[in-house]
Motif scaffolding. Structure first.
Motif, PDB file in Angstrom:
ATOM      1  N   CYS A 257      61.606  55.839   8.537  1.00 11.24           N
ATOM      2  CA  CYS A 257      60.836  54.706   8.040  1.00 11.24           C
ATOM      3  C   CYS A 257      59.377  54.914   8.418  1.00 11.24           C
ATOM      4  N   VAL A 258      58.501  54.723   7.457  1.00 10.99           N
ATOM      5  CA  VAL A 258      57.061  54.798   7.708  1.00 10.99           C
ATOM      6  C   VAL A 258      56.519  53.378   7.616  1.00 10.99           C
ATOM      7  N   GLU A 259      55.914  52.909   8.707  1.00  9.52           N
ATOM      8  CA  GLU A 259      55.325  51.561   8.737  1.00  9.52           C
ATOM      9  C   GLU A 259      53.824  51.674   8.494  1.00  9.52           C
ATOM     10  N   PHE A 260      53.327  50.759   7.676  1.00  4.71           N
ATOM     11  CA  PHE A 260      51.908  50.788   7.287  1.00  4.71           C
ATOM     12  C   PHE A 260      51.226  49.451   7.555  1.00  4.71           C
ATOM     13  N   PHE A 261      49.910  49.537   7.724  1.00  6.31           N
ATOM     14  CA  PHE A 261      49.034  48.382   7.548  1.00  6.31           C
ATOM     15  C   PHE A 261      48.401  48.543   6.174  1.00  6.31           C
ATOM     16  N   LEU A 262      48.351  47.447   5.423  1.00  9.18           N
ATOM     17  CA  LEU A 262      47.592  47.442   4.163  1.00  9.18           C
ATOM     18  C   LEU A 262      46.301  46.701   4.460  1.00  9.18           C
ATOM     19  N   THR A 263      45.182  47.420   4.398  1.00 11.56           N
ATOM     20  CA  THR A 263      43.916  46.784   4.761  1.00 11.56           C
ATOM     21  C   THR A 263      43.465  45.871   3.613  1.00 11.56           C
ATOM     22  N   ARG A 264      42.422  45.081   3.892  1.00 12.25           N
ATOM     23  CA  ARG A 264      41.983  44.112   2.873  1.00 12.25           C
ATOM     24  C   ARG A 264      41.399  44.804   1.648  1.00 12.25           C
ATOM     25  N   ASN A 265      40.930  46.057   1.823  1.00 16.66           N
ATOM     26  CA  ASN A 265      40.487  46.792   0.613  1.00 16.66           C
ATOM     27  C   ASN A 265      41.589  47.715   0.091  1.00 16.66           C
ATOM     28  N   VAL A 270      48.909  54.460   8.298  1.00 19.85           N
ATOM     29  CA  VAL A 270      50.235  54.578   8.916  1.00 19.85           C
ATOM     30  C   VAL A 270      50.164  54.001  10.322  1.00 19.85           C
ATOM     31  N   ASN A 271      51.041  53.056  10.632  1.00 25.63           N
ATOM     32  CA  ASN A 271      51.095  52.518  11.996  1.00 25.63           C
ATOM     33  C   ASN A 271      52.101  53.278  12.835  1.00 25.63           C
TER      34      ASN A 271
END
Ligand code: AMP
Length: 382
Positions: A257-265, A270-271
């Motif tokens: 599993c790859v966990e991400f942050f989706l930034t506002r832009n 990858v977290n």
């Protein structure tokens, strides 16, 4: 080592060894037994979530390498449900059986600093970070960060071993509070959302990806997740492509599993990587053609992978031990919502923050499924 060729298929009737014995191993064992495999589990615990389902439960320390060798010699392939097993344990198992994913994947993913450095060095997008190994590092790098998070470099999960800090002085006190151990100082991401992709890769390099999910955390622990995520096909495609690159670069055989942050832009960072089925993929049991646990089985056995297609949008809510504070939760009330599926892990002690089970619901939209699981969970303690 038994004469198993890496490209051979491990067929039903064979024995799968699982290092670790928590809920991930339990759901794996259910999938494996359903397909006619036998399961042996190894961990320092007894009457464990996995042990309750497995054919054989070995309760011994991970450091007892002779016992690990015996365990591996009795099975056809070893996998794990817990990536923090010591490297020496995986190496001892590998003397007697195939270990999938292989030791290099464990090595990278069980240490936060190593993982982040590997991601950055291999061109994957990550949050800005710096290693902290001594007071000199804090003095040098902390002033370059605004609000940041100090995380232990090793053995961290579910937000454990993390401190939010705003200055060099706070960073120093946090580092002292964590026992002056090796740490990572990481910039806080002002994210739009947290997403994850469960991916699976077989020994021939074929990859399958699930619909990325959108994940809400409370206190660093996953609370509710739902899929498909609402940020559109381009975000989903980008997340899958990053996941593909990571699984290929690490030559993973198994689930990751790859966990991400989706930034506002709308940039993906990858977290974290989890080299095993993930909490955000539990909804695949009730909402997809093939669950993440069956895919783990198929991939480590060299069977063709199943379809990851979703039947319906879905959501999952974790059930933490806190729900038991006023006595046994009202299971019948939650089950009275017809779309809700209840999963309990057989854990006896409901401690605060401990993952005891989860509920899943499918619906016409992911948002609706999210409302259903939240409402059903609220009924447990009304
Ligand atoms: P981790 O154990 O690193 O996955 O962190 C657990 C949770 O803490 C994440 O899922 C986020 O909700 C939050 N978190 C961790 N690192 C950051 C960061 N750099 N910026 C913002 N939130 C974070």
């Amino acid at each position: 080592m038994k004469p198993v060729r890496p490209d051979s298929v491990i067929l039903p009737g064979s024995i799968i060894g699982v290092l670790g014995s928590g809920q991930l191993g339990r759901m794996f064992a259910i999938a494996a037994r359903r397909m006619g495999y036998r399961v042996h589990t190894y961990s320092p615990d007894r009457d464990s979530p996995t042990g309750q389902i497995a054919d054989v439960e070995i309760d011994a320390p991970y450091e007892d390498l002779d016992r690990v060798r015996q365990f591996a010699a009795a099975v056809d392939v070893v996998t794990f449900e817990f990536e923090n097993v010591p490297a020496a344990t995986a190496a001892a198992a590998a003397e007697h059986a195939l270990v999938r994913p292989a030791g290099n994947v464990l090595h990278v993913t069980q240490h936060r600093l190593r993982e982040k450095s590997w991601l950055r060095d291999n061109g994957f997008p990550v949050t800005r970070f710096e290693p902290i190994r001594g007071e000199e590092d804090i003095a040098r790098v902390a002033p370059q960060f605004g609000p940041a998070i100090l995380k232990t470099a090793g053995f961290g999960y579910d937000g454990k071993g993390q401190y939010r800090v705003n200055s060099a002085a706070e960073t120093k006190s946090a580092w002292e509070a964590m026992g002056r151990q090796e740490a990572v100082l990481e910039a806080i991401v002002d994210f739009e959302a947290e997403l994850s992709v469960v991916a699976v890769r077989d020994p021939r390099g074929v990859c399958v990806f699930y619909e990325p999910s959108c994940n809400h955390h409370v206190g660093g622990i996953l609370d509710v997740c739902y899929a498909p995520q609402p940020f559109g096909a381009d975000v989903a495609k980008a997340a899958r492509e990053i996941a593909r690159g990571i699984l290929e670069a690490l030559d993973v055989t198994g689930v990751m599993c790859v966990e991400f942050f989706l930034t506002r832009n709308r940039q993906l960072l990858v977290n974290e990587l989890a080299p095993r089925p993930h909490n955000s993929g539990h909804l695949t049991i009730d909402a997809c053609v093939t669950s993440q646990f069956e895919q783990q089985l198929r991939s480590v056995c060299g069977l063709p992978l199943g379809s990851a297609e979703m039947f319906r949008p879905a959501a999952m809510a974790n059930l933490l031990g806190d729900l038991w504070a006023g006595g046994e939760p009202d299971w019948a009330a939650a089950c009275s919502v017809p779309e809700v599926k209840l999963h309990l892990y057989g854990k006896l002690a409901p401690r605060a923050g401990r993952k005891m089970g989860h509920i899943t619901a499918t619906a016409h939209t992911a948002a609706e499924a999210g409302q259903v699981v939240r409402a059903a969970r609220a009924r447990l303690t009304r």
